[in-house]
Design an enzyme around this catalytic site. Structure first.
Site, PDB file in Angstrom:
ATOM      1  N   ASN A 250       0.849  -1.186   0.000  1.00 24.22           N
ATOM      2  CA  ASN A 250       0.000   0.000   0.000  1.00 24.22           C
ATOM      3  C   ASN A 250       0.894   1.249   0.000  1.00 24.22           C
ATOM      4  O   ASN A 250       2.066   1.181   0.343  1.00 24.22           O
ATOM      5  CB  ASN A 250      -0.841  -0.025   1.287  1.00 24.22           C
ATOM      6  CG  ASN A 250      -2.125   0.747   1.144  1.00 24.22           C
ATOM      7  OD1 ASN A 250      -2.514   1.155   0.047  1.00 24.22           O
ATOM      8  ND2 ASN A 250      -2.796   0.952   2.253  1.00 24.22           N
TER       9      ASN A 250
ATOM     10  N   LYS B 137      -5.590   5.785  -3.865  1.00 29.33           N
ATOM     11  CA  LYS B 137      -5.748   5.025  -2.611  1.00 29.33           C
ATOM     12  C   LYS B 137      -4.981   5.723  -1.490  1.00 29.33           C
ATOM     13  O   LYS B 137      -5.468   5.809  -0.355  1.00 29.33           O
ATOM     14  CB  LYS B 137      -5.235   3.590  -2.835  1.00 29.33           C
ATOM     15  CG  LYS B 137      -5.239   2.698  -1.607  1.00 29.33           C
ATOM     16  CD  LYS B 137      -6.417   1.752  -1.598  1.00 29.33           C
ATOM     17  CE  LYS B 137      -6.625   0.988  -0.304  1.00 29.33           C
ATOM     18  NZ  LYS B 137      -5.574   0.050   0.016  1.00 29.33           N
TER      19      LYS B 137
ATOM     20  N   ASN C  77      -6.567   7.047   2.007  1.00 29.26           N
ATOM     21  CA  ASN C  77      -6.002   6.649   3.295  1.00 29.26           C
ATOM     22  C   ASN C  77      -5.566   7.862   4.116  1.00 29.26           C
ATOM     23  O   ASN C  77      -5.738   7.891   5.329  1.00 29.26           O
ATOM     24  CB  ASN C  77      -4.822   5.692   3.107  1.00 29.26           C
ATOM     25  CG  ASN C  77      -5.242   4.289   2.679  1.00 29.26           C
ATOM     26  OD1 ASN C  77      -4.433   3.517   2.187  1.00 29.26           O
ATOM     27  ND2 ASN C  77      -6.495   3.943   2.860  1.00 29.26           N
TER      28      ASN C  77
ATOM     29  N   ASN D 174     -14.235   4.587  11.597  1.00 30.27           N
ATOM     30  CA  ASN D 174     -14.309   5.442  10.403  1.00 30.27           C
ATOM     31  C   ASN D 174     -15.568   6.301  10.411  1.00 30.27           C
ATOM     32  O   ASN D 174     -15.543   7.477  10.043  1.00 30.27           O
ATOM     33  CB  ASN D 174     -14.278   4.578   9.132  1.00 30.27           C
ATOM     34  CG  ASN D 174     -12.940   3.885   8.940  1.00 30.27           C
ATOM     35  OD1 ASN D 174     -11.997   4.154   9.683  1.00 30.27           O
ATOM     36  ND2 ASN D 174     -12.853   2.994   7.971  1.00 30.27           N
TER      37      ASN D 174
HETATM   38  P1  NAD Z   1       0.980  -8.646   7.221  1.00 32.76           P
HETATM   39  O1  NAD Z   1       1.750  -7.949   8.286  1.00 32.76           O
HETATM   40  O2  NAD Z   1      -0.255  -9.403   7.593  1.00 32.76           O
HETATM   41  O3  NAD Z   1       1.917  -9.655   6.431  1.00 32.76           O
HETATM   42  C1  NAD Z   1       3.216  -9.343   6.036  1.00 32.76           C
HETATM   43  C2  NAD Z   1       4.051 -10.587   6.220  1.00 32.76           C
HETATM   44  O4  NAD Z   1       5.320 -10.372   5.619  1.00 32.76           O
HETATM   45  C3  NAD Z   1       4.308 -10.938   7.687  1.00 32.76           C
HETATM   46  O5  NAD Z   1       3.993 -12.299   7.892  1.00 32.76           O
HETATM   47  C4  NAD Z   1       5.820 -10.698   7.845  1.00 32.76           C
HETATM   48  O6  NAD Z   1       6.420 -11.555   8.793  1.00 32.76           O
HETATM   49  C5  NAD Z   1       6.277 -11.008   6.440  1.00 32.76           C
HETATM   50  N1  NAD Z   1       7.617 -10.493   6.138  1.00 32.76           N
HETATM   51  C6  NAD Z   1       8.105  -9.244   6.300  1.00 32.76           C
HETATM   52  N2  NAD Z   1       9.392  -9.180   5.912  1.00 32.76           N
HETATM   53  C7  NAD Z   1       9.714 -10.438   5.498  1.00 32.76           C
HETATM   54  C8  NAD Z   1      10.896 -11.015   4.994  1.00 32.76           C
HETATM   55  N3  NAD Z   1      12.032 -10.315   4.844  1.00 32.76           N
HETATM   56  N4  NAD Z   1      10.875 -12.325   4.670  1.00 32.76           N
HETATM   57  C9  NAD Z   1       9.754 -13.067   4.819  1.00 32.76           C
HETATM   58  N5  NAD Z   1       8.596 -12.571   5.301  1.00 32.76           N
HETATM   59  C10 NAD Z   1       8.578 -11.261   5.629  1.00 32.76           C
HETATM   60  O7  NAD Z   1       0.654  -7.530   6.134  1.00 32.76           O
HETATM   61  P2  NAD Z   1      -0.590  -7.446   5.129  1.00 32.76           P
HETATM   62  O8  NAD Z   1      -1.785  -6.970   5.873  1.00 32.76           O
HETATM   63  O9  NAD Z   1      -0.682  -8.696   4.326  1.00 32.76           O
HETATM   64  O10 NAD Z   1      -0.127  -6.229   4.231  1.00 32.76           O
HETATM   65  C11 NAD Z   1       0.792  -6.340   3.149  1.00 32.76           C
HETATM   66  C12 NAD Z   1       0.632  -5.065   2.311  1.00 32.76           C
HETATM   67  O11 NAD Z   1      -0.684  -5.088   1.742  1.00 32.76           O
HETATM   68  C13 NAD Z   1       0.698  -3.779   3.149  1.00 32.76           C
HETATM   69  O12 NAD Z   1       1.353  -2.773   2.435  1.00 32.76           O
HETATM   70  C14 NAD Z   1      -0.763  -3.426   3.385  1.00 32.76           C
HETATM   71  O13 NAD Z   1      -0.990  -2.038   3.593  1.00 32.76           O
HETATM   72  C15 NAD Z   1      -1.380  -3.883   2.067  1.00 32.76           C
HETATM   73  N6  NAD Z   1      -2.815  -4.173   2.156  1.00 32.76           N
HETATM   74  C16 NAD Z   1      -3.298  -4.998   3.133  1.00 32.76           C
HETATM   75  C17 NAD Z   1      -4.662  -5.272   3.175  1.00 32.76           C
HETATM   76  C18 NAD Z   1      -5.246  -6.184   4.229  1.00 32.76           C
HETATM   77  O14 NAD Z   1      -6.484  -6.289   4.295  1.00 32.76           O
HETATM   78  N7  NAD Z   1      -4.459  -6.863   5.046  1.00 32.76           N
HETATM   79  C19 NAD Z   1      -5.520  -4.696   2.218  1.00 32.76           C
HETATM   80  C20 NAD Z   1      -4.988  -3.874   1.230  1.00 32.76           C
HETATM   81  C21 NAD Z   1      -3.623  -3.613   1.207  1.00 32.76           C
HETATM   82  O1  KPL Z   2      -8.080   1.340   3.231  1.00 34.98           O
HETATM   83  C1  KPL Z   2      -8.564   1.683   4.285  1.00 34.98           C
HETATM   84  C2  KPL Z   2      -7.786   1.405   5.513  1.00 34.98           C
HETATM   85  O2  KPL Z   2      -8.348   1.287   6.598  1.00 34.98           O
HETATM   86  O3  KPL Z   2      -6.558   1.303   5.364  1.00 34.98           O
HETATM   87  C3  KPL Z   2      -9.884   2.414   4.301  1.00 34.98           C
HETATM   88  C4  KPL Z   2     -10.985   1.501   4.769  1.00 34.98           C
HETATM   89  C5  KPL Z   2     -10.222   2.868   2.887  1.00 34.98           C
HETATM   90  C6  KPL Z   2      -9.811   3.632   5.147  1.00 34.98           C
HETATM   91  O4  KPL Z   2      -8.859   4.528   4.658  1.00 34.98           O
END
Ligand code: NAD
Ligand code: KPL
Length: 303
Positions: free
Chosen positions: A103, A182, A186, A200
């Site tokens: 993100n 996005k 955020n 929110n």
């Molecule tokens: P998370 O923290 O759940 O998972 C990340 C994983 O990466 C962890 O298990 C961590 O241990 C692992 N990791 C980090 N460095 C590592 C390395 N060097 N080697 C191996 N593993 C490693 O994170 P997430 O929620 O899956 O988010 C990932 C990205 O996606 C972020 O940028 C987040 O903002 C974005 N995102 C998440 C969601 C969501 O709903 N979770 C939605 C949209 C966007």
């Molecule tokens: O993406 C989001 C977040 O919580 O990170 C929403 C729900 C859009 C709020 O910014």
């Protein structure tokens, strides 16, 4: 071709389990031998979907294994992306493709600069997932993932594998605009929910502040050259506030859980870009100042 998935967290697990159950070869890349042993002890990933949990056994390796990587899904947080890619760079095969799921903005450029010979496809996802145990993820919100490559408009052939795996996605020729949009959403929502310690929906009572932030973000997007990403920003922010009224934002959840935030890739990135463009954005700067103070007071990283 094998999907190597680095990061067995929320989104990494969501992708790994859906690809594997559709029959595609998937290998998880875990941080070290200790994480590998913990994974082997549970024997796979668990995806909880609509109250039903499915355990899927997948092969895993630690980062320092030798097998070459041709297709890598980088599914870690933005602040871990560069160090993760530095660790696996020696394993990347000629012509390797990377999908960057982070993100915000900033981490993608850092990764691409480190592996100039790999194709770096950027992604912006509105799917939602969270971990409710080690190697266990709950699929919490339907959405889709936009994918694009600022350097090459040709879609990769493996998009058909995403379709077969039921991963909703769309190829876009302007992924940077999607990422900026996005980021702006955020920035308009997440920091305020942290500072006000609210869900929110409560931001509806702070309409003037949200409106002022959206006006500054609108100006930033336009000056940055992404006028299309600015269209209807304030209206969309209000819709998201309403549609996710009962939720805590991801940044609120991180702060409440004592975890590092992605501030440097969201509000921090926006403020730095504004300064570089010579824009004076007092509401955004004040928001950043207050948020940094809030994080410092809780002993959380400010970058
Ligand atoms: P998370 O923290 O759940 O998972 C990340 C994983 O990466 C962890 O298990 C961590 O241990 C692992 N990791 C980090 N460095 C590592 C390395 N060097 N080697 C191996 N593993 C490693 O994170 P997430 O929620 O899956 O988010 C990932 C990205 O996606 C972020 O940028 C987040 O903002 C974005 N995102 C998440 C969601 C969501 O709903 N979770 C939605 C949209 C966007
Ligand atoms: O993406 C989001 C977040 O919580 O990170 C929403 C729900 C859009 C709020 O910014």
């Amino acid at each position: 071709m094998t999907w190597h998935i680095l990061g067995a967290g929320s989104l990494g697990t969501l992708w790994a389990t859906r690809l594997a159950r559709a029959g595609f070869p998937v290998t998880l890349l875990l941080r070290n031998a200790q994480r590998l042993a913990a994974y082997e002890a549970v024997g796979g990933l668990t995806l909880v979907e609509a109250g039903h949990s499915q355990h899927i056994a997948l092969p895993a390796q630690s980062l320092e294994a030798c097998e070459p990587i041709s297709r890598l899904l980088l599914a870690c947080k933005a602040y871990d992306a560069l160090s993760a890619i530095q660790a696996v760079a020696p394993r990347l095969a000629a012509g390797a493709e990377l999908i960057l799921l982070q993100n915000g903005l900033g981490s993608q450029d850092a990764v691409a600069a480190h592996v100039p010979h790999a194709r770096c496809i950027r992604a912006s996802s509105t799917e939602g997932a969270y971990r409710d145990g080690d190697f266990r993820v709950v699929f919490a919100g339907q959405g889709q993932t936009w994918l694009g490559d600022p350097d090459n408009p040709t879609p990769p052939a493996w998009l058909s594998e995403l379709a077969s795996a039921g991963i909703p996605h769309q190829w876009t020729h302007d992924i940077q605009a999607r990422l900026w949009r996005k980021l702006a959403l955020n920035c308009a929502i997440n920091p305020l929910t942290v500072l006000l310690d609210c869900r929110n929906g409560e931001l509806a009572e702070h309409g003037a502040e949200v409106k002022a932030l959206c006006a500054e973000l609108d100006l930033l997007l336009r000056t940055q050259g992404h006028a299309e990403a600015a269209v209807g920003l304030h209206e969309e922010v209000l819709k998201v506030i309403q549609a996710t009224a009962a939720n805590y934002s991801s940044m609120h959840q991180d702060v409440a859980g004592g975890r590092r935030t992605e501030i440097a890739y969201l509000l921090g990135y926006a403020c730095t870009a504004a300064r570089r463009l010579g824009l004076v954005l007092p509401y955004l700067n004040d928001l950043q100042h207050r948020l940094l103070g809030h994080l410092r007071a809780r002993g959380l990283p400010t970058a």
